[in-house]
Design a protein around this motif. Structure first.
Motif, PDB file in Angstrom:
ATOM      1  N   ALA A   1       0.902   3.311 -21.492  1.00 39.13           N
ATOM      2  CA  ALA A   1       0.428   2.279 -20.560  1.00 39.13           C
ATOM      3  C   ALA A   1      -1.067   2.434 -20.315  1.00 39.13           C
ATOM      4  CB  ALA A   1       1.189   2.409 -19.250  1.00 39.13           C
ATOM      5  N   LYS A   2      -1.706   1.280 -20.106  1.00 43.77           N
ATOM      6  CA  LYS A   2      -3.168   1.316 -19.898  1.00 43.77           C
ATOM      7  C   LYS A   2      -3.497   1.529 -18.424  1.00 43.77           C
ATOM      8  CE  LYS A   2      -4.619  -1.532 -23.764  1.00 43.77           C
ATOM      9  NZ  LYS A   2      -3.198  -1.650 -24.226  1.00 43.77           N
ATOM     10  N   LEU A   3      -4.339   2.520 -18.172  1.00 47.08           N
ATOM     11  CA  LEU A   3      -4.766   2.775 -16.794  1.00 47.08           C
ATOM     12  C   LEU A   3      -5.643   1.638 -16.293  1.00 47.08           C
ATOM     13  CD1 LEU A   3      -5.926   6.463 -16.204  1.00 47.08           C
ATOM     14  CD2 LEU A   3      -3.791   5.363 -15.529  1.00 47.08           C
ATOM     15  N   TYR A   4      -5.397   1.226 -15.061  1.00 50.56           N
ATOM     16  CA  TYR A   4      -6.301   0.254 -14.425  1.00 50.56           C
ATOM     17  C   TYR A   4      -7.532   0.986 -13.896  1.00 50.56           C
ATOM     18  CZ  TYR A   4      -2.559  -3.248 -14.483  1.00 50.56           C
ATOM     19  OH  TYR A   4      -1.610  -4.135 -14.861  1.00 50.56           O
ATOM     20  N   PRO A   5      -8.646   0.293 -13.753  1.00 50.36           N
ATOM     21  CA  PRO A   5      -9.861   0.963 -13.249  1.00 50.36           C
ATOM     22  C   PRO A   5      -9.650   1.541 -11.849  1.00 50.36           C
ATOM     23  CG  PRO A   5     -10.354  -1.270 -14.006  1.00 50.36           C
ATOM     24  CD  PRO A   5      -8.868  -1.117 -14.068  1.00 50.36           C
ATOM     25  N   THR A   6      -8.833   0.848 -11.026  1.00 49.68           N
ATOM     26  CA  THR A   6      -8.552   1.398  -9.693  1.00 49.68           C
ATOM     27  C   THR A   6      -7.045   1.340  -9.427  1.00 49.68           C
ATOM     28  OG1 THR A   6      -8.890  -0.754  -8.655  1.00 49.68           O
ATOM     29  CG2 THR A   6     -10.757   0.751  -8.623  1.00 49.68           C
ATOM     30  N   VAL A   7      -6.576   2.290  -8.648  1.00 50.12           N
ATOM     31  CA  VAL A   7      -5.180   2.334  -8.234  1.00 50.12           C
ATOM     32  C   VAL A   7      -4.969   1.319  -7.114  1.00 50.12           C
ATOM     33  CG1 VAL A   7      -3.424   3.814  -7.191  1.00 50.12           C
ATOM     34  CG2 VAL A   7      -5.023   4.757  -8.858  1.00 50.12           C
ATOM     35  N   LYS A   8      -3.849   0.595  -7.192  1.00 53.06           N
ATOM     36  CA  LYS A   8      -3.580  -0.432  -6.179  1.00 53.06           C
ATOM     37  C   LYS A   8      -2.297  -0.133  -5.434  1.00 53.06           C
ATOM     38  CE  LYS A   8      -5.858  -3.734  -9.127  1.00 53.06           C
ATOM     39  NZ  LYS A   8      -5.686  -4.585 -10.275  1.00 53.06           N
ATOM     40  N   SER A   9      -2.197  -0.743  -4.255  1.00 49.53           N
ATOM     41  CA  SER A   9      -0.934  -0.631  -3.524  1.00 49.53           C
ATOM     42  C   SER A   9       0.014  -1.687  -4.076  1.00 49.53           C
ATOM     43  CB  SER A   9      -1.165  -0.841  -2.036  1.00 49.53           C
ATOM     44  OG  SER A   9      -1.580  -2.166  -1.797  1.00 49.53           O
ATOM     45  N   VAL A  10       1.301  -1.557  -3.806  1.00 50.05           N
ATOM     46  CA  VAL A  10       2.275  -2.538  -4.282  1.00 50.05           C
ATOM     47  C   VAL A  10       1.930  -3.931  -3.738  1.00 50.05           C
ATOM     48  CG1 VAL A  10       4.709  -3.221  -4.140  1.00 50.05           C
ATOM     49  CG2 VAL A  10       4.097  -0.835  -4.551  1.00 50.05           C
ATOM     50  N   ARG A  11       1.452  -3.922  -2.498  1.00 46.95           N
ATOM     51  CA  ARG A  11       1.117  -5.186  -1.837  1.00 46.95           C
ATOM     52  C   ARG A  11      -0.011  -5.935  -2.559  1.00 46.95           C
ATOM     53  NH1 ARG A  11      -2.104  -7.041   2.077  1.00 46.95           N
ATOM     54  NH2 ARG A  11      -1.178  -8.481   3.586  1.00 46.95           N
ATOM     55  N   ASP A  12      -0.854  -5.195  -3.282  1.00 41.00           N
ATOM     56  CA  ASP A  12      -1.929  -5.838  -4.038  1.00 41.00           C
ATOM     57  C   ASP A  12      -1.380  -6.615  -5.235  1.00 41.00           C
ATOM     58  OD1 ASP A  12      -3.921  -4.865  -2.394  1.00 41.00           O
ATOM     59  OD2 ASP A  12      -4.170  -3.019  -3.559  1.00 41.00           O
ATOM     60  N   ILE A  13      -0.132  -6.328  -5.643  1.00 43.44           N
ATOM     61  CA  ILE A  13       0.438  -6.920  -6.851  1.00 43.44           C
ATOM     62  C   ILE A  13       1.489  -7.974  -6.519  1.00 43.44           C
ATOM     63  CG2 ILE A  13       1.683  -6.404  -9.016  1.00 43.44           C
ATOM     64  CD1 ILE A  13      -1.098  -5.133  -8.873  1.00 43.44           C
ATOM     65  N   VAL A  14       2.418  -7.624  -5.620  1.00 40.62           N
ATOM     66  CA  VAL A  14       3.503  -8.553  -5.275  1.00 40.62           C
ATOM     67  C   VAL A  14       3.664  -8.625  -3.768  1.00 40.62           C
ATOM     68  CG1 VAL A  14       4.803  -8.175  -7.411  1.00 40.62           C
ATOM     69  CG2 VAL A  14       5.227  -6.691  -5.426  1.00 40.62           C
ATOM     70  N   LYS A  15       4.383  -9.669  -3.338  1.00 42.34           N
ATOM     71  CA  LYS A  15       4.630  -9.834  -1.900  1.00 42.34           C
ATOM     72  C   LYS A  15       5.621  -8.756  -1.438  1.00 42.34           C
ATOM     73  CE  LYS A  15       6.535 -13.163   1.399  1.00 42.34           C
ATOM     74  NZ  LYS A  15       7.721 -12.401   1.767  1.00 42.34           N
ATOM     75  N   VAL A  16       5.270  -8.110  -0.335  1.00 42.79           N
ATOM     76  CA  VAL A  16       6.124  -7.041   0.211  1.00 42.79           C
ATOM     77  C   VAL A  16       6.661  -7.498   1.558  1.00 42.79           C
ATOM     78  CG1 VAL A  16       6.127  -4.680   1.115  1.00 42.79           C
ATOM     79  CG2 VAL A  16       4.899  -5.206  -0.997  1.00 42.79           C
ATOM     80  N   ASP A  17       7.949  -7.246   1.804  1.00 45.65           N
ATOM     81  CA  ASP A  17       8.532  -7.685   3.067  1.00 45.65           C
ATOM     82  C   ASP A  17       8.433  -6.632   4.172  1.00 45.65           C
ATOM     83  OD1 ASP A  17       9.539 -10.288   2.089  1.00 45.65           O
ATOM     84  OD2 ASP A  17      10.675  -8.976   0.732  1.00 45.65           O
ATOM     85  N   TYR A  18       8.682  -5.374   3.811  1.00 42.44           N
ATOM     86  CA  TYR A  18       8.579  -4.312   4.819  1.00 42.44           C
ATOM     87  C   TYR A  18       7.787  -3.141   4.270  1.00 42.44           C
ATOM     88  CZ  TYR A  18      12.145  -6.936   7.269  1.00 42.44           C
ATOM     89  OH  TYR A  18      12.822  -7.931   7.902  1.00 42.44           O
ATOM     90  N   HIS A  19       6.936  -2.611   5.139  1.00 39.32           N
ATOM     91  CA  HIS A  19       6.126  -1.445   4.751  1.00 39.32           C
ATOM     92  C   HIS A  19       6.655  -0.218   5.451  1.00 39.32           C
ATOM     93  CE1 HIS A  19       3.110  -4.060   2.905  1.00 39.32           C
ATOM     94  NE2 HIS A  19       3.369  -4.883   3.902  1.00 39.32           N
ATOM     95  N   LEU A  20       6.810   0.824   4.692  1.00 39.99           N
ATOM     96  CA  LEU A  20       7.391   2.053   5.229  1.00 39.99           C
ATOM     97  C   LEU A  20       6.505   3.222   4.808  1.00 39.99           C
ATOM     98  CD1 LEU A  20       9.691   3.714   6.399  1.00 39.99           C
ATOM     99  CD2 LEU A  20      11.117   3.043   4.489  1.00 39.99           C
ATOM    100  N   PRO A  21       5.355   3.418   5.529  1.00 40.13           N
ATOM    101  CA  PRO A  21       4.421   4.479   5.114  1.00 40.13           C
ATOM    102  C   PRO A  21       4.942   5.868   5.439  1.00 40.13           C
ATOM    103  CG  PRO A  21       3.613   3.425   7.109  1.00 40.13           C
ATOM    104  CD  PRO A  21       4.878   2.699   6.727  1.00 40.13           C
ATOM    105  N   GLY A  22       4.209   6.855   4.965  1.00 39.56           N
ATOM    106  CA  GLY A  22       4.584   8.256   5.170  1.00 39.56           C
ATOM    107  C   GLY A  22       4.427   8.996   3.872  1.00 39.56           C
ATOM    108  N   CYS A  23       4.086  10.268   3.956  1.00 37.10           N
ATOM    109  CA  CYS A  23       3.866  11.040   2.725  1.00 37.10           C
ATOM    110  C   CYS A  23       4.665  12.328   2.780  1.00 37.10           C
ATOM    111  CB  CYS A  23       2.378  11.325   2.539  1.00 37.10           C
ATOM    112  SG  CYS A  23       1.974  12.042   0.946  1.00 37.10           S
ATOM    113  N   PRO A  24       5.982  12.263   2.542  1.00 36.79           N
ATOM    114  CA  PRO A  24       6.779  11.045   2.350  1.00 36.79           C
ATOM    115  C   PRO A  24       7.265  10.529   3.708  1.00 36.79           C
ATOM    116  CG  PRO A  24       8.162  12.956   2.054  1.00 36.79           C
ATOM    117  CD  PRO A  24       6.794  13.479   2.404  1.00 36.79           C
ATOM    118  N   PRO A  25       7.865   9.320   3.726  1.00 34.13           N
ATOM    119  CA  PRO A  25       8.478   8.874   4.973  1.00 34.13           C
ATOM    120  C   PRO A  25       9.642   9.809   5.287  1.00 34.13           C
ATOM    121  CG  PRO A  25       8.430   7.103   3.341  1.00 34.13           C
ATOM    122  CD  PRO A  25       8.064   8.365   2.630  1.00 34.13           C
ATOM    123  N   PRO A  26       9.780  10.268   6.528  1.00 31.24           N
ATOM    124  CA  PRO A  26      10.881  11.177   6.844  1.00 31.24           C
ATOM    125  C   PRO A  26      12.233  10.506   6.575  1.00 31.24           C
ATOM    126  CG  PRO A  26       9.307  11.062   8.653  1.00 31.24           C
ATOM    127  CD  PRO A  26       8.938   9.991   7.687  1.00 31.24           C
TER     128      PRO A  26
END
Lengths: 573, 181
Positions: free
Chosen positions: B129-154
């Protein structure tokens, strides 16, 4: 100041007319979130997070700078205000690198706290991901411009409180960057590494090397105590985790420093590389060997018994009043390790914040008593006070490196001691001149001040607790007097006059009670352990005569000084 | 009551978010009474069925064209899309490379670190796979309904979100449920 009537969130209050909306809200017990605002520095309304809705105002207004007015009705958490705050947070997060998961300040960050408070579960805006530099050219802390939100707290504290004016802003808009001097790396700038900017940074832009990742806000304790490194006597807060001091901060509530510290008080103890003395050590045949405390005290007792009264006890300014009082009972002569000015202060350090003329005599306040130097620098920068520097070397073409060099940028004139009378003439026209000096300039400063009506003199004797120790009976500076046995009680002192070490090297028996081995292992015959200021409780007296409490921040395995001393006294019975 | 169907997939990720999913322990059994897991990177079936699922979960950031395809496929095949974990929501730790040039990153990773074998080159196979110049969030690519942040989310936060969805309620992350690291 006349009062005005205001209503904030339905709470009616009468507040002074010169208050801001933020101050009025705080007085009424209503919290408004802030980010660029800091209680110790002037508000500038840069970040807009404190926007509130005020009736009859066309737009939302920043509470930190907006003045109250008669009949004002404000809503701090209206839907409009809260929505605006979310929008502002979104903009702040979109601008640079605000990824918490690889930030050393996560869980100790005002920006992050606000994001939690306003429940940001994602970022709305496209992130341009600009690539800013990381400036790691300073020894104690690092500046990551990628984490900077341009609140300018660092710039303002450097200018307003430290009076150093090192920091500024370059470029415009999203490209703006905090910069030092004429855009040089921080480590090569006029920065004095006092770390005041580090203490007020609300994000991870400024990060302390020693305590990065070492403890988040919820994991640490804060213990208020005193710095004993010099007679300014700054109030400090020890940041402690798991019985370790990870960082030192200035105590905002303490006289005389109100949050400021210098490099020596804030960073040096955390970057100590000398070997800690944990148990008594004896030198035999040029080798150092650890011995049991009982054995060591018996040896000390034997030496003292042989010497009788021919003993010199030399204490450093790191010795507390209580320790000094015990030591004062020992036989023989008592000396302070530091030079003592025989003149008395007629001024306190608080006077430096109201004086309109400073005359500093033969003393470099950028080297010694640095925080007092900051009071003078900010007086010059912020209040238009004037500074005269008098030094032995400043006559004619001043050579480099003399006592007057450090502050010369703030000075209106540099005078030689022969021209000191000119200072008297200038001081005669001032409202409140203060003459400032350490021991070398004390005599001249006091003489000159005596010739000017209204003038006061502020005299510093080096050593944190020198004044307290003087009162405890150590009223003479050690200048190489002969004794059969020397007992040096050093604490953690690291700046030691080379002459003292030279004299001790020639001496007979030298016992040193110290927290660190170096440089005493070059001159001592026997070393006894001593807790550091972080580990002991007691009192110290600063240059103003203020009795300050020293509070132990951590527990130590080292035997407390009084126990050790009492065991020794019991042996002598 | 019919079970709701669930698919998960991962993008540029350390897999910690899926570990957190498993960390639900016995709660997982309870949740699986109401949820049918149709595919995930840790089951035999890897791809969401063409017939679609009720809920899709994506973990990880979008760093290359393959991951974009995976993200788009999930979006096409799920009703509700949850982006889970800091990498999916914000770009996360993967975005560290955004502060460097992509070629610089590749050459450092494959030829300059202490652990790279001598003669090692940056792999350039067209199958990769070809690397993109910058890393994007999922929201930058497709519509997201719910966001569940955390590294990782508990685990308990993941359980909360799934339980709310099963009950037909809107999950809302407040106070202790919201974490960035």
């Amino acid at each position: 100041m006349p009062n005005v009537r205001v209503t904030i969130n339905g709470v009616e209050a009468a507040v002074p007319a010169n208050m801001t909306v933020l101050e009025a809200a705080q007085a009424a017990g209503i919290e408004i979130p802030t980010l660029c605002d800091h209680p110790a520095i002037e508000p500038i309304g840069a970040c807009r997070i404190c926007l509130v809705e005020i009736e009859k105002q066309r737009t939302l207004q920043p509470a930190c700078t907006f003045p109250v007015f008669e009949g004002m009705v404000a809503h701090t958490h209206s839907e409009k205000a809260v929505e605006a705050r979310r929008f502002i947070l979104d903009l702040l997060f979109s601008e640079r690198n605000h990824f918490c998961m690889f930030c050393q300040m996560s869980e100790s960050c005002t920006l992050q706290d606000l994001a939690y408070e306003y429940e940001l579960d994602h970022w709305k805006f496209h992130r341009p991901m600009p690539k800013f530099s990381v400036d790691a050219s300073r020894e104690y802390f690092v500046m990551d411009h990628n984490r900077c939100i341009l609140c300018r707290r660092c710039i303002r504290i450097c200018d307003e409180l430290v009076g150093n004016g090192t920091l500024g802003l370059k470029n415009r808009g999203a490209d703006s960057m905090v910069t030092a001097d004429m855009d040089v790396p921080f480590g090569e700038s006029s920065c004095i590494s006092c770390g005041s900017c580090l203490q007020v940074c609300p994000t991870g832009a400024l990060a302390d090397r020693a305590s990065a990742y070492m403890g988040a806000t919820a994991e640490i304790d804060r213990i208020k105590t005193r710095c004993m490194a010099c007679p300014v006597g700054c109030g400090t807060e020890l940041i402690v985790r798991e019985n370790r001091v990870i960082r030192v901060e200035g105590d905002w509530d303490a006289e005389p420093n109100h949050g400021l510290l210098c490099e020596i008080g804030r960073f040096v103890p955390l970057h100590e590389h000398r070997d800690r003395v944990r148990e008594p050590m004896v030198r035999s045949n040029g080798e150092w060997n650890a011995v049991e405390m009982d054995e060591a005290l018996a040896m000390v007792n034997e030496k003292l018994r042989e010497a009788g009264d021919d003993v010199a006890t030399i204490v450093s300014g790191f010795v507390t009043v209580e320790e000094g009082t015990l030591l004062a009972q020992s036989p023989g002569a008592k000396y302070l390790m530091h030079p003592i000015a025989s003149e008395q202060s007629s001024a306190t350090q608080a006077d430096l914040d109201v004086a309109d003329l400073f005359v500093v005599v033969n003393t470099d306040l950028t080297d010694d008593f640095q925080v007092a130097g900051m009071f003078i620098k900010r007086g010059v920068r912020q209040r238009g006070a004037r500074l005269l520097l008098i030094s032995d070397a400043a006559e004619g073409d001043a050579p480099e490196g003399d006592a007057a060099d450090g502050m010369s940028e703030w000075a209106m004139r540099r005078l030689g001691t022969a021209e000191a009378n000119e200072a008297v003439a200038i001081a005669g026209g001032a409202q409140m001149p203060v003459f400032v000096a350490g021991p070398e300039g004390a005599k001249l400063a006091t003489e000159l001040a005596g010739q000017v009506a209204n003038a006061k003199a502020l005299i510093f004797t080096p050593g944190g607790n020198s004044r307290g120790l003087y009162e405890a009976g150590f009223q003479q500076a050690f200048e190489g007097q002969d004794a059969a046995v020397y007992h040096v009680v050093a604490g953690e002192i690291s700046r030691i006059a080379p002459e003292l070490l030279e004299q001790l090297k020639q001496a007979g028996t030298v016992i040193v009670t110290t927290s660190y081995r170096q440089p005493w292992d070059e001159v001592a015959d026997l070393i006894l352990p001593m807790p550091t200021t972080f580990e002991k409780a007691g009192t110290t007296v600063n240059a103003d005569g203020m009795v300050c409490e020293v509070v132990a921040g951590v527990e130590t395995r080292a035997i407390p000084f009084n126990e050790m001393f009492n065991s020794l006294a019991a042996l002598a019975q | 009551m019919a079970k709701i169907t669930l698919s998960t997939d991962w993008l540029d990720v350390c897999s910690g978010c899926h570990m957190s999913l498993l960390d639900m322990d016995e709660l997982l059994i309870e949740i699986l009474e109401h949820v049918q897991l149709l595919s995930s990177p840790i089951t035999d079936l890897k791809h969401p069925p063409e017939s679609g699922v009720d809920v899709g979960i994506l973990t990880g950031a979008v760093s290359n064209d393959h991951q974009e395809e995976v993200a788009r496929r999930m979006r096409d095949r799920c009703g509700i899309l949850i982006s889970m974990g800091d990498c999916a929501v914000f770009g996360g730790i993967c975005t560290m490379r955004n502060f460097f040039d992509t070629e610089e990153v590749l050459s450092y990773a494959y030829t300059e670190t202490d652990s790279t074998a001598p003669e090692q080159e940056v792999p350039r196979s067209p199958e990769i796979a070809k690397l993109y110049p910058t890393v994007k969030s999922v929201r930058d690519i497709v519509k997201v309904d719910y966001h569940l942040p955390g590294c990782p989310p508990p685990a308990h936060v993941i359980a909360y979100v799934l339980t709310e969805l099963v009950a037909g309620r809107e999950p809302k992350l407040t106070e202790d449920l919201l974490t960035y690291d």
